[in-house]
Design a protein around this motif. Structure first.
Motif, PDB file in Angstrom:
ATOM      1  N   ALA A 184      43.847  39.226  38.095  1.00  0.00           N
ATOM      2  CA  ALA A 184      42.641  39.734  38.760  1.00  0.00           C
ATOM      3  C   ALA A 184      42.913  41.089  39.389  1.00  0.00           C
ATOM      4  O   ALA A 184      42.101  42.021  39.267  1.00  0.00           O
ATOM      5  CB  ALA A 184      42.161  38.736  39.810  1.00  0.00           C
ATOM      6  N   HIS A 185      44.039  41.217  40.051  1.00  0.00           N
ATOM      7  CA  HIS A 185      44.373  42.497  40.672  1.00  0.00           C
ATOM      8  C   HIS A 185      44.549  43.586  39.615  1.00  0.00           C
ATOM      9  O   HIS A 185      44.082  44.715  39.805  1.00  0.00           O
ATOM     10  CB  HIS A 185      45.633  42.385  41.519  1.00  0.00           C
ATOM     11  CG  HIS A 185      46.098  43.709  42.036  1.00  0.00           C
ATOM     12  ND1 HIS A 185      45.384  44.421  42.976  1.00  0.00           N
ATOM     13  CD2 HIS A 185      47.162  44.473  41.704  1.00  0.00           C
ATOM     14  CE1 HIS A 185      46.001  45.563  43.215  1.00  0.00           C
ATOM     15  NE2 HIS A 185      47.086  45.618  42.456  1.00  0.00           N
ATOM     16  N   GLY A 186      45.198  43.263  38.520  1.00  0.00           N
ATOM     17  CA  GLY A 186      45.398  44.255  37.457  1.00  0.00           C
ATOM     18  C   GLY A 186      44.090  44.748  36.874  1.00  0.00           C
ATOM     19  O   GLY A 186      43.895  45.952  36.671  1.00  0.00           O
ATOM     20  N   VAL A 187      43.168  43.834  36.619  1.00  0.00           N
ATOM     21  CA  VAL A 187      41.859  44.214  36.071  1.00  0.00           C
ATOM     22  C   VAL A 187      41.090  45.056  37.087  1.00  0.00           C
ATOM     23  O   VAL A 187      40.487  46.084  36.729  1.00  0.00           O
ATOM     24  CB  VAL A 187      41.060  42.950  35.674  1.00  0.00           C
ATOM     25  CG1 VAL A 187      39.619  43.279  35.369  1.00  0.00           C
ATOM     26  CG2 VAL A 187      41.722  42.272  34.482  1.00  0.00           C
ATOM     27  N   LEU A 188      41.114  44.662  38.342  1.00  0.00           N
ATOM     28  CA  LEU A 188      40.415  45.430  39.377  1.00  0.00           C
ATOM     29  C   LEU A 188      41.049  46.807  39.588  1.00  0.00           C
ATOM     30  O   LEU A 188      40.338  47.788  39.821  1.00  0.00           O
ATOM     31  CB  LEU A 188      40.386  44.651  40.689  1.00  0.00           C
ATOM     32  CG  LEU A 188      39.463  43.432  40.684  1.00  0.00           C
ATOM     33  CD1 LEU A 188      39.748  42.547  41.877  1.00  0.00           C
ATOM     34  CD2 LEU A 188      38.006  43.870  40.660  1.00  0.00           C
ATOM     35  N   PHE A 189      42.365  46.885  39.493  1.00  0.00           N
ATOM     36  CA  PHE A 189      43.055  48.170  39.626  1.00  0.00           C
ATOM     37  C   PHE A 189      42.623  49.129  38.512  1.00  0.00           C
ATOM     38  O   PHE A 189      42.277  50.284  38.770  1.00  0.00           O
ATOM     39  CB  PHE A 189      44.570  47.958  39.589  1.00  0.00           C
ATOM     40  CG  PHE A 189      45.367  49.229  39.554  1.00  0.00           C
ATOM     41  CD1 PHE A 189      45.582  49.945  40.714  1.00  0.00           C
ATOM     42  CD2 PHE A 189      45.886  49.719  38.367  1.00  0.00           C
ATOM     43  CE1 PHE A 189      46.309  51.128  40.689  1.00  0.00           C
ATOM     44  CE2 PHE A 189      46.613  50.889  38.337  1.00  0.00           C
ATOM     45  CZ  PHE A 189      46.828  51.601  39.502  1.00  0.00           C
ATOM     46  N   ILE A 190      42.632  48.643  37.286  1.00  0.00           N
ATOM     47  CA  ILE A 190      42.217  49.487  36.158  1.00  0.00           C
ATOM     48  C   ILE A 190      40.751  49.887  36.309  1.00  0.00           C
ATOM     49  O   ILE A 190      40.391  51.048  36.076  1.00  0.00           O
ATOM     50  CB  ILE A 190      42.471  48.763  34.822  1.00  0.00           C
ATOM     51  CG1 ILE A 190      43.978  48.637  34.590  1.00  0.00           C
ATOM     52  CG2 ILE A 190      41.814  49.498  33.661  1.00  0.00           C
ATOM     53  CD1 ILE A 190      44.361  47.718  33.462  1.00  0.00           C
ATOM     54  N   GLY A 191      39.912  48.937  36.728  1.00  0.00           N
ATOM     55  CA  GLY A 191      38.506  49.254  36.953  1.00  0.00           C
ATOM     56  C   GLY A 191      38.313  50.303  38.030  1.00  0.00           C
ATOM     57  O   GLY A 191      37.493  51.215  37.893  1.00  0.00           O
ATOM     58  N   TYR A 192      39.077  50.209  39.108  1.00  0.00           N
ATOM     59  CA  TYR A 192      38.997  51.189  40.201  1.00  0.00           C
ATOM     60  C   TYR A 192      39.346  52.592  39.700  1.00  0.00           C
ATOM     61  O   TYR A 192      38.619  53.552  39.952  1.00  0.00           O
ATOM     62  CB  TYR A 192      39.949  50.769  41.322  1.00  0.00           C
ATOM     63  CG  TYR A 192      40.021  51.730  42.478  1.00  0.00           C
ATOM     64  CD1 TYR A 192      39.163  51.614  43.551  1.00  0.00           C
ATOM     65  CD2 TYR A 192      40.959  52.758  42.502  1.00  0.00           C
ATOM     66  CE1 TYR A 192      39.222  52.498  44.622  1.00  0.00           C
ATOM     67  CE2 TYR A 192      41.028  53.639  43.558  1.00  0.00           C
ATOM     68  CZ  TYR A 192      40.160  53.508  44.617  1.00  0.00           C
ATOM     69  OH  TYR A 192      40.224  54.392  45.665  1.00  0.00           O
TER      70      TYR A 192
END
Length: 94
Positions: A44-52
């Motif tokens: 979840a953090h990885g996906v949100l980081f890339i999205g950010y």
């Protein structure tokens, strides 16, 4: 798009803190729970980081960020609590 960036910035900051909590508080006390939470929280953090990072690239011109401001916004994704600061200070007109 700006409202979505604000949401992702907050969610990314929360996921970062949850990841640290999992590593620093849960791991020493309960290794089984740590291993259970590591993949979903990390993913979840990885996906949100890339999205950010990608959303920051997309709304850069809309927000009229200077190069310095853009670098600050990008570096904020690497520091705990910094995405909350960026969401309040640098993101306008949501």
């Amino acid at each position: 798009m700006t409202k979505f960036f604000k949401f992702v910035a907050i969610a990314e900051g929360i996921s970062y803190l949850v990841l640290f909590f999992n590593m620093l508080v849960i791991k020493p006390n309960n290794l089984t729970l740590y291993k259970t939470l590591l993949f979903p929280v990390g993913m979840a953090h990885g996906v949100l980081f890339i999205g950010y990072v990608l959303l920051a690239l997309l709304i850069r011109k809309e927000q009229k960020w200077s190069f310095k401001d853009f670098i600050i916004v990008q570096l904020a994704s690497l520091l705990p609590f910094a995405t909350f600061y960026v969401e309040k200070k640098y993101v306008k007109n949501a």
